[in-house]
Write an enzyme that holds these catalytic residues in place. Structure first.
Site, PDB file in Angstrom:
ATOM      1  N   HIS A  23       0.860  -1.195   0.000  1.00  0.00           N
ATOM      2  CA  HIS A  23       0.000   0.000   0.000  1.00  0.00           C
ATOM      3  C   HIS A  23       0.890   1.236   0.000  1.00  0.00           C
ATOM      4  CE1 HIS A  23      -3.936  -2.017   1.691  1.00  0.00           C
ATOM      5  NE2 HIS A  23      -3.776  -2.192   0.397  1.00  0.00           N
ATOM      6  N   HIS A  79     -10.836  -9.825  -6.764  1.00  0.00           N
ATOM      7  CA  HIS A  79     -10.598  -8.490  -6.209  1.00  0.00           C
ATOM      8  C   HIS A  79      -9.840  -7.683  -7.265  1.00  0.00           C
ATOM      9  CE1 HIS A  79      -9.527  -5.423  -3.365  1.00  0.00           C
ATOM     10  NE2 HIS A  79      -8.445  -5.955  -2.870  1.00  0.00           N
ATOM     11  N   GLU A  81      -7.931  -4.935  -6.765  1.00  0.00           N
ATOM     12  CA  GLU A  81      -6.721  -4.194  -6.374  1.00  0.00           C
ATOM     13  C   GLU A  81      -5.532  -4.703  -7.186  1.00  0.00           C
ATOM     14  OE1 GLU A  81      -6.242  -3.836  -2.122  1.00  0.00           O
ATOM     15  OE2 GLU A  81      -4.976  -2.061  -2.356  1.00  0.00           O
ATOM     16  N   ASP A  83      -2.506  -5.474  -6.862  1.00  0.00           N
ATOM     17  CA  ASP A  83      -1.585  -6.568  -6.525  1.00  0.00           C
ATOM     18  C   ASP A  83      -2.123  -7.923  -6.989  1.00  0.00           C
ATOM     19  OD1 ASP A  83      -3.485  -5.967  -4.531  1.00  0.00           O
ATOM     20  OD2 ASP A  83      -2.387  -7.079  -2.999  1.00  0.00           O
ATOM     21  N   HIS A 147     -11.430  -6.779   2.001  1.00  0.00           N
ATOM     22  CA  HIS A 147     -11.352  -5.511   2.697  1.00  0.00           C
ATOM     23  C   HIS A 147     -11.763  -4.307   1.855  1.00  0.00           C
ATOM     24  CE1 HIS A 147      -7.305  -4.069   0.993  1.00  0.00           C
ATOM     25  NE2 HIS A 147      -7.549  -5.199   0.389  1.00  0.00           N
ATOM     26  N   ASP A 166      -7.902 -11.621   0.083  1.00  0.00           N
ATOM     27  CA  ASP A 166      -7.001 -11.054   1.093  1.00  0.00           C
ATOM     28  C   ASP A 166      -7.268 -11.622   2.494  1.00  0.00           C
ATOM     29  OD1 ASP A 166      -5.413  -9.280  -0.492  1.00  0.00           O
ATOM     30  OD2 ASP A 166      -7.131  -7.939  -0.648  1.00  0.00           O
ATOM     31  N   TYR A 194      -1.252  -8.463   9.713  1.00  0.00           N
ATOM     32  CA  TYR A 194      -2.089  -8.248   8.531  1.00  0.00           C
ATOM     33  C   TYR A 194      -3.536  -7.960   8.955  1.00  0.00           C
ATOM     34  CZ  TYR A 194      -3.847  -9.317   3.817  1.00  0.00           C
ATOM     35  OH  TYR A 194      -4.446  -9.257   2.583  1.00  0.00           O
ATOM     36  N   HIS A 227      -2.335 -13.826  -0.265  1.00  0.00           N
ATOM     37  CA  HIS A 227      -0.974 -13.503   0.183  1.00  0.00           C
ATOM     38  C   HIS A 227      -0.544 -14.554   1.196  1.00  0.00           C
ATOM     39  CE1 HIS A 227      -1.139  -9.448  -1.554  1.00  0.00           C
ATOM     40  NE2 HIS A 227      -2.297  -9.260  -0.959  1.00  0.00           N
TER      41      HIS A 227
HETATM   42 FE1  FEO Z   1      -6.629  -5.858  -1.429  1.00  0.00          FE
HETATM   43 FE2  FEO Z   1      -3.968  -7.932  -1.677  1.00  0.00          FE
HETATM   44  O1  FEO Z   1      -5.131  -6.573  -2.209  1.00  0.00           O
END
Ligand code: FEO
Length: 402
Positions: A23, A79, A81, A83, A147, A166, A194, A227
């Site tokens: 982030h 998702h 995002e 990544d 999230h 996530d 996390y 992750h």
């Molecule tokens: Fe919400 Fe691992 O991205």
């Protein structure tokens, strides 16, 4: 190289050994991370998620070594995002009409980031399914605000794998792939860090979402997050931890956070630490000079604490920037049922302690009246106030008694 997960499912993500921040620079990383993508090879071939933009070409090249990309029948985008969606644009250059299964919010996210490219979106919601052959199917579960608004999880029947996105992840690169083979101390520390720093702002939603998933009676055998390590032995242990952590969790710990200009506020911090240990020998005490400490690690300690003390000298009618910045990060994490005290030195106007008390109250802490506010340097009269402050700090929070 693909790594076998279970049945006809493989990990095809990117092990990011060198990652130091996430982030932007807002989340510190000391044990690497991974962007997990998974390949399901049943009668249909389905890719679940991709990797971060900088690794997109490595990801696609590695994928080509495993399969002909044209064999991919569908891509699940849990998702948007970057990544996890970062390789989509390059991948869809090669297989442009491949259907993408995602939430309506994810379409917004993907088109917002990558533009309207005419991608073949199939919007799904909780309860929708996609058969993949051999009697197996994917079941989609919206995970709104866990999230981000677009997040979802996907369950593969037959192999009973929950691709949880996530949730249940860790920023932890482990060559072992599975949580039961990883270093347990690092694994659980990273899972907690996390949760605290990324998911705790949404903690109020988590028990309800876990209840909703439990009500679906999914026979979960593996939890494959986006992750870190994959949970295959006692996969529901991390689910239970999320339930505990999301319900005003605390340990017998007091954490003291401060910054100091000429060591007076530091001396009060140390006196408070000493007094906690004298009054409650079993209580764990931790002290952090916040200007020299990692804010994400400190937040993890705050989360574990039953009470905290925050100190700063008065500076320019307020407090030092290291402390005000930290307070700004503390507030949205929405910790509850923790007691807090403020302390600090001043030379002239002396607003610092009040600024800290107001900031802690705004962050949801139960702020006690006792304070140590010292003109110039703390003297014996100031140190004499420490035991009363600590006594009050160690009482159960009124909210915690409810
Ligand atoms: Fe919400 Fe691992 O991205």
């Amino acid at each position: 190289m693909k790594r076998h997960v279970k049945g006809n499912v493989s990990w095809v993500g990117y092990l990011d050994w060198e990652l130091e921040h996430f982030h932007g620079d807002d989340y510190s990383i000391y044990n690497g991370s991974s962007q997990n993508a998974y390949l399901i090879e049943e009668e249909k071939t389905v890719l679940v998620d991709t990797v971060w933009v900088p690794h997109r070409f490595d990801f696609i090249e590695n994928l080509k070594k495993e399969i002909d990309l044209k064999r991919i029948d569908a891509i699940v985008v849990n998702h948007g995002e970057t990544d996890h969606s970062g390789a989509l644009a390059a991948l869809l250059e090669e297989i442009p009409d491949t259907p993408l299964y995602c939430t309506a919010m994810a379409v917004k996210s993907l088109e917002g980031q990558y533009g309207k490219r005419g991608w073949n979106f199939h919007v799904v919601k909780t309860g929708d399914e996609l058969p993949v052959g051999h009697g197996k199917k994917l079941q989609f579960i919206e995970m709104r605000m866990l999230h981000w608004p677009d997040s979802m999880a996907t369950f593969l029947t037959g192999d009973n794998i929950l691709f949880s996105m996530d949730a249940f992840g860790q920023h932890y690169a482990t060559s072992e792939l599975f949580a039961d083979l990883a270093d347990q101390e690092i694994l659980w520390h990273e899972a907690l860090k996390y949760f605290v720093n990324i998911l705790h702002p949404f903690a109020a939603l988590i028990p309800r979402k876990l209840d909703e998933i439990a009500a679906m009676s999914l026979p979960i055998e593996v939890i494959a997050p986006s992750h870190g390590a994959v949970w295959r032995e006692q996969p529901l242990e991390i689910v239970q931890k999320y339930r505990e952590w999301s319900q005003t969790y605390q340990e017998d710990q007091v954490t003291i956070v401060y910054d100091t200009m000429w060591d007076g506020t530091k001396a009060i911090a140390h006196a408070i630490a000493e007094a906690v240990k004298q009054q409650s020998p079993s209580t764990v005490v931790k002290v952090f000079h916040i200007a020299k400490s990692d804010k994400n690690e400190v937040m993890t300690e705050i989360f574990k604490s039953r009470a905290i003390a925050l100190g700063s000298p008065t500076y320019l009618n307020g407090v030092l920037a290291s402390v005000s910045g930290w307070l700004a990060f503390l507030k949205p994490l929405k910790f509850k049922k923790k007691r807090a005290a403020a302390f600090g030195c001043y030379g002239w106007s002396g607003e610092g302690v009040k600024v800290l008390q107001d900031g802690l109250a705004a962050a949801g802490f139960d702020v006690i009246d006792e304070q140590v506010k010292s003109l110039w340097n703390p003297d014996e009269n100031d140190f004499a106030k420490v035991p009363e402050l600590v006594k009050s700090l160690l009482e159960d929070s009124p909210a915690a008694k409810q």
